[in-house]
Design a protein around this motif. Structure first.
Motif, mmCIF file in Angstrom:
data_model
loop_
_atom_site.group_PDB
_atom_site.id
_atom_site.type_symbol
_atom_site.label_atom_id
_atom_site.label_comp_id
_atom_site.label_asym_id
_atom_site.label_seq_id
_atom_site.Cartn_x
_atom_site.Cartn_y
_atom_site.Cartn_z
ATOM 1 N N ALA A 10 -35.428 14.476 -48.874
ATOM 2 C CA ALA A 10 -35.915 14.402 -47.314
ATOM 3 C C ALA A 10 -36.313 15.350 -46.550
ATOM 4 C CB ALA A 10 -34.481 13.753 -46.503
ATOM 5 N N LYS A 11 -37.686 15.141 -46.193
ATOM 6 C CA LYS A 11 -38.261 16.258 -45.557
ATOM 7 C C LYS A 11 -37.951 16.498 -44.225
ATOM 8 C CE LYS A 11 -42.650 15.434 -48.528
ATOM 9 N NZ LYS A 11 -41.655 14.527 -49.489
ATOM 10 N N LYS A 12 -38.107 17.682 -43.749
ATOM 11 C CA LYS A 12 -37.426 18.136 -42.483
ATOM 12 C C LYS A 12 -38.578 19.016 -41.655
ATOM 13 C CE LYS A 12 -32.910 18.493 -44.484
ATOM 14 N NZ LYS A 12 -33.308 18.352 -45.909
ATOM 15 N N ARG A 13 -38.353 18.902 -40.430
ATOM 16 C CA ARG A 13 -39.072 19.637 -39.564
ATOM 17 C C ARG A 13 -38.264 20.430 -38.544
ATOM 18 N NH1 ARG A 13 -42.181 18.490 -42.500
ATOM 19 N NH2 ARG A 13 -44.068 17.669 -42.696
ATOM 20 N N TYR A 14 -38.450 21.511 -38.005
ATOM 21 C CA TYR A 14 -37.835 22.246 -37.286
ATOM 22 C C TYR A 14 -38.393 22.556 -35.871
ATOM 23 C CZ TYR A 14 -35.635 22.856 -41.838
ATOM 24 O OH TYR A 14 -34.969 22.770 -42.957
ATOM 25 N N LEU A 15 -37.695 22.118 -34.904
ATOM 26 C CA LEU A 15 -38.381 22.385 -33.532
ATOM 27 C C LEU A 15 -37.583 23.570 -32.839
ATOM 28 C CD1 LEU A 15 -38.515 19.341 -34.297
ATOM 29 C CD2 LEU A 15 -38.390 18.897 -31.812
ATOM 30 N N ALA A 16 -38.448 24.701 -32.587
ATOM 31 C CA ALA A 16 -37.903 25.640 -31.535
ATOM 32 C C ALA A 16 -37.884 25.531 -30.061
ATOM 33 C CB ALA A 16 -38.796 26.937 -32.024
ATOM 34 N N LEU A 91 -34.595 21.155 -21.990
ATOM 35 C CA LEU A 91 -35.069 21.706 -23.472
ATOM 36 C C LEU A 91 -36.546 21.678 -23.378
ATOM 37 C CD1 LEU A 91 -32.312 20.840 -25.720
ATOM 38 C CD2 LEU A 91 -32.272 22.724 -24.579
ATOM 39 N N HIS A 92 -37.026 22.812 -23.693
ATOM 40 C CA HIS A 92 -38.589 23.029 -23.621
ATOM 41 C C HIS A 92 -38.751 23.184 -25.007
ATOM 42 C CE1 HIS A 92 -42.410 25.289 -23.334
ATOM 43 N NE2 HIS A 92 -42.691 24.175 -23.039
ATOM 44 N N VAL A 93 -39.566 22.364 -25.856
ATOM 45 C CA VAL A 93 -39.982 22.423 -27.161
ATOM 46 C C VAL A 93 -41.077 23.567 -27.228
ATOM 47 C CG1 VAL A 93 -40.902 21.455 -29.475
ATOM 48 C CG2 VAL A 93 -39.207 20.237 -27.851
ATOM 49 N N LEU A 94 -40.882 24.422 -27.965
ATOM 50 C CA LEU A 94 -41.818 25.656 -27.944
ATOM 51 C C LEU A 94 -42.931 25.167 -29.146
ATOM 52 C CD1 LEU A 94 -39.425 28.881 -27.834
ATOM 53 C CD2 LEU A 94 -41.044 27.857 -25.917
ATOM 54 N N ARG A 102 -40.745 30.221 -40.648
ATOM 55 C CA ARG A 102 -41.881 30.002 -40.038
ATOM 56 C C ARG A 102 -41.722 29.865 -38.375
ATOM 57 N NH1 ARG A 102 -46.309 32.485 -38.965
ATOM 58 N NH2 ARG A 102 -48.087 31.373 -38.757
ATOM 59 N N ALA A 103 -40.813 28.839 -38.408
ATOM 60 C CA ALA A 103 -40.343 28.581 -36.786
ATOM 61 C C ALA A 103 -39.905 29.829 -36.212
ATOM 62 C CB ALA A 103 -39.510 27.358 -36.654
ATOM 63 N N PHE A 107 -42.306 31.430 -33.179
ATOM 64 C CA PHE A 107 -41.844 30.800 -31.928
ATOM 65 C C PHE A 107 -40.664 31.639 -31.260
ATOM 66 C CE2 PHE A 107 -43.490 27.006 -34.189
ATOM 67 C CZ PHE A 107 -44.514 26.773 -33.218
ATOM 68 N N LEU A 108 -39.920 32.491 -32.065
ATOM 69 C CA LEU A 108 -38.862 33.028 -31.528
ATOM 70 C C LEU A 108 -38.899 34.368 -31.929
ATOM 71 C CD1 LEU A 108 -36.189 30.200 -32.399
ATOM 72 C CD2 LEU A 108 -37.456 30.427 -30.211
#
Length: 116
Positions: A10-16, A91-94, A102-103, A107-108
């Motif tokens: 399963a592919k995932k994405r990461y939200l900062a 919550l503000h998504v960066l 990479r996230a 972004f952090l």
């Protein structure tokens, strides 16, 4: 048991994200409110499909993992969050990335979340 091939996982994405609130909140408060917000906006089945997980939260910023096909729904559920522990918050998504590394880098920077 054999491991799944990378193409079958399963592919995932990461939200900062960053927390903007009247009072500081803990990771457990964030998890509870994110899941509650997603469940009320999307319903239980879609929330389960989103596979939302709070991977890290520190100093008001953190990373949320979700399914790559449900990024829009996850962002919508985060935008629908208005209160944490009865205090006004959002919550503000960066940004969104395909890897935690990479996230964190993009972004952090200098935040301590997942830094070694």
């Amino acid at each position: 048991m054999k491991r799944l091939l990378p193409s079958l996982r399963a592919k995932k994405r990461y939200l900062a994200f960053e927390l903007i609130s009247e009072e500081p909140a803990s990771r457990s408060d964030i998890v509870k409110e994110v899941m509650s917000s997603a469940s009320s906006l999307l319903g239980d089945v879609t929330t389960s499909d989103c596979d939302i997980r709070v991977l890290g939260f520190e100093n008001g910023k953190g990373i949320i993992q979700c399914s790559h096909t449900k990024v829009k729904q996850t962002r919508a559920s985060l935008a629908a969050l208005t209160r944490i522990n009865g205090k006004r918050a959002t919550l503000h998504v960066l940004g969104v990335s395909g890897t935690v590394k990479r996230a964190t880098e993009k972004f952090l920077q200098d935040e301590g979340v997942f830094s070694s």
